[in-house]
Design an enzyme around this catalytic site. Structure first.
Site, mmCIF file in Angstrom:
data_model
loop_
_atom_site.group_PDB
_atom_site.id
_atom_site.type_symbol
_atom_site.label_atom_id
_atom_site.label_comp_id
_atom_site.label_asym_id
_atom_site.label_seq_id
_atom_site.Cartn_x
_atom_site.Cartn_y
_atom_site.Cartn_z
ATOM 1 N N ARG A 61 0.855 -1.206 0.000
ATOM 2 C CA ARG A 61 0.000 0.000 0.000
ATOM 3 C C ARG A 61 0.881 1.242 0.000
ATOM 4 O O ARG A 61 0.537 2.262 -0.568
ATOM 5 C CB ARG A 61 -0.951 0.008 1.214
ATOM 6 C CG ARG A 61 -1.708 1.340 1.355
ATOM 7 C CD ARG A 61 -3.025 1.219 2.101
ATOM 8 N NE ARG A 61 -2.913 0.573 3.387
ATOM 9 C CZ ARG A 61 -2.384 1.126 4.492
ATOM 10 N NH1 ARG A 61 -1.922 2.357 4.461
ATOM 11 N NH2 ARG A 61 -2.316 0.445 5.615
ATOM 12 N N TYR A 113 -14.076 17.855 -16.917
ATOM 13 C CA TYR A 113 -14.469 16.446 -16.849
ATOM 14 C C TYR A 113 -15.588 16.252 -15.815
ATOM 15 O O TYR A 113 -15.487 16.761 -14.689
ATOM 16 C CB TYR A 113 -13.240 15.591 -16.504
ATOM 17 C CG TYR A 113 -13.588 14.140 -16.372
ATOM 18 C CD1 TYR A 113 -13.936 13.394 -17.490
ATOM 19 C CD2 TYR A 113 -13.619 13.527 -15.131
ATOM 20 C CE1 TYR A 113 -14.296 12.067 -17.366
ATOM 21 C CE2 TYR A 113 -13.980 12.192 -15.007
ATOM 22 C CZ TYR A 113 -14.316 11.469 -16.134
ATOM 23 O OH TYR A 113 -14.682 10.161 -16.005
ATOM 24 N N ASP A 185 -4.906 19.281 -15.452
ATOM 25 C CA ASP A 185 -5.297 17.942 -15.885
ATOM 26 C C ASP A 185 -4.774 17.789 -17.310
ATOM 27 O O ASP A 185 -5.278 18.415 -18.240
ATOM 28 C CB ASP A 185 -6.827 17.797 -15.821
ATOM 29 C CG ASP A 185 -7.304 16.393 -16.184
ATOM 30 O OD1 ASP A 185 -6.611 15.706 -16.961
ATOM 31 O OD2 ASP A 185 -8.382 15.976 -15.699
ATOM 32 N N LYS A 210 -6.479 6.705 -20.039
ATOM 33 C CA LYS A 210 -6.692 7.190 -21.405
ATOM 34 C C LYS A 210 -5.422 6.996 -22.250
ATOM 35 O O LYS A 210 -4.996 5.890 -22.439
ATOM 36 C CB LYS A 210 -7.142 8.643 -21.342
ATOM 37 C CG LYS A 210 -8.268 8.915 -20.304
ATOM 38 C CD LYS A 210 -9.579 8.249 -20.635
ATOM 39 C CE LYS A 210 -10.590 8.313 -19.497
ATOM 40 N NZ LYS A 210 -10.852 9.633 -18.932
HETATM 41 C C1 LIG Z 1 -11.387 10.190 -17.806
HETATM 42 C C2 LIG Z 1 -10.919 11.475 -17.274
HETATM 43 C C3 LIG Z 1 -10.751 11.665 -15.893
HETATM 44 C C4 LIG Z 1 -11.081 10.597 -14.883
HETATM 45 O O1 LIG Z 1 -10.280 9.477 -15.026
HETATM 46 P P1 LIG Z 1 -10.697 7.977 -14.601
HETATM 47 O O2 LIG Z 1 -9.472 7.203 -14.891
HETATM 48 O O3 LIG Z 1 -11.892 7.603 -15.420
HETATM 49 O O4 LIG Z 1 -11.034 8.037 -13.142
HETATM 50 C C5 LIG Z 1 -10.264 12.893 -15.465
HETATM 51 N N1 LIG Z 1 -9.984 13.886 -16.330
HETATM 52 C C6 LIG Z 1 -10.147 13.739 -17.665
HETATM 53 C C7 LIG Z 1 -9.822 14.884 -18.581
HETATM 54 C C8 LIG Z 1 -10.622 12.536 -18.178
HETATM 55 O O5 LIG Z 1 -10.787 12.389 -19.498
#
Ligand SMILES: *Cc1c(COP(=O)(O)O)cnc(C)c1O
Length: 347
Positions: A61, A113, A185, A210
């Protein structure tokens, strides 16, 4: 717990291009055996070597070698001092928001998001953290929105779905003048096309699910920080939350990232073609794509990124056309998410 010095001495392989850095990682190979593929240390715990000896690894962890390799690789790619790999992009965003206290004020992109929006509204708000959602491409508006208690500016650029672009460097200057942290982000562009920490930002978050992992087979999130003090705070919070990414998922991400440069170049090339084609279609009313020269913030994009990415949104003439597109597409699938090798579309 590993000594922070390990991060300071990161072999950054500075002479390498990012396309090679993603292949060679931080350690790259397993230091114990020379294994070319960094091993999956599928263990929950580690044997102590003696009393009063601080072994580098104790409990997964807190620290796990496979996750550590991923974290160090991400720190290298984003040019930060430390990185944390967690269970999802939302876990990464939650970890960053944990730096805020009741009474603090957060400013974030209005077109953000959905999960981030939900967290701010349903968790932060309830816990006494105020916020304003604004168009961060409007810097005058940003200045007007700042309050005495503004502690964080959370930027998504480009935004989903409207493809708004925010000037990271200018926002950072405004944020730092008032002592606020600037978080970006960077999911849509990845460090291959955009490196917010080099533009002044303090923290980068990613949905590793992603483009980074890139194969629609793993959920992951990453936080990268510039300041090692913030790194220490987040390290402790990550242990407490138990949010660390598992060894198998860490390996899948490392594996996926090896082709990041190739994939991003291809996404970039294909998106340009698709965006131009969409624009010529009679039933398409508007195409939102940062690579168009007539995009409002094309100059900002040119200044702070080295590519446009693979994201496009578009508006069509009617709901009937929407349904026809979603049901009749042959190769592109109607599914949530983005950034994998398969092309997806959502309404
Ligand atoms: C998908 C996404 C998230 C969240 O990510 P998860 O892996 O689905 O929790 C945050 N910011 C952006 C821009 C995203 O496309």
């Amino acid at each position: 717990m590993k000594d922070l010095k390990d991060y300071e001495n990161l072999n950054r392989k500075e002479n390498l291009k990012l396309a090679s850095k993603v292949v060679h990682g931080a350690e790259g190979i397993d230091p114990a055996t020379g294994s070319i593929s960094f091993p999956i240390y599928q263990t929950a715990t580690f044997k102590h070597s003696g009393i009063e000896i601080r072994d580098p690894y104790n409990y997964s962890r807190c620290i796990n070698p496979t996750r550590e390799e991923l974290e160090k690789t991400m720190a290298i790619l984003e040019e930060g001092t430390r990185a944390f790999a967690v269970n999802s992009g939302m876990a990464a965003i939650t970890l960053v928001f944990s730096l805020l206290k009741p009474g603090d004020h957060l400013i974030m992109s209005d077109d953000i998001y959905g999960g981030t929006f939900r967290e701010v509204n349903e968790v932060l708000e309830v816990n006494g953290i105020e916020h304003d959602s604004i168009d961060l491409s409007d810097l005058d508006l940003l200045k007007k929105t700042i309050k005495k208690n503004t502690k964080m500016i959370f930027v998504e650029t480009p935004t989903n779905p409207m493809m708004k672009v925010a000037d990271i460097e200018k926002i950072t200057k405004i944020g730092h003048d008032i002592g606020a942290l600037v978080v970006v982000d960077n999911t849509f562009l990845t460090p291959y096309f955009q490196r917010p920490l080099t533009l002044g930002a303090d923290i980068v978050v990613h949905s590793g699910t992603k483009y980074l992992a890139g194969h629609n087979d793993v959920l992951a999130g990453v936080v990268v920080v510039k300041d090692s003090k913030i790194g220490e705070t987040l390290e402790i919070k990550m242990y407490i939350y138990g949010a660390g990414l598992g060894p198998m998922d860490s390996w899948l991400m490392l594996r996926g990232m090896k082709t990041l440069a190739l994939r991003m170049d291809k996404h970039n090339e294909n998106a340009m073609k698709v965006a131009n084609w969409l624009r010529s279609q009679p039933k398409v009313e508007k195409v939102y794509y940062v690579g168009f020269e007539d995009h409002k913030d094309y100059e900002v994009t040119k200044k702070q990124t080295t590519g446009f990415g693979g994201m496009i949104s578009f508006k069509v003439d009617s709901t009937k056309t929407v349904n026809q597109i979603l049901l009749k597409l042959k190769l592109i699938m109607f599914a949530e998410s983005l950034g994998g090798v398969e092309s997806l579309i959502t309404e």
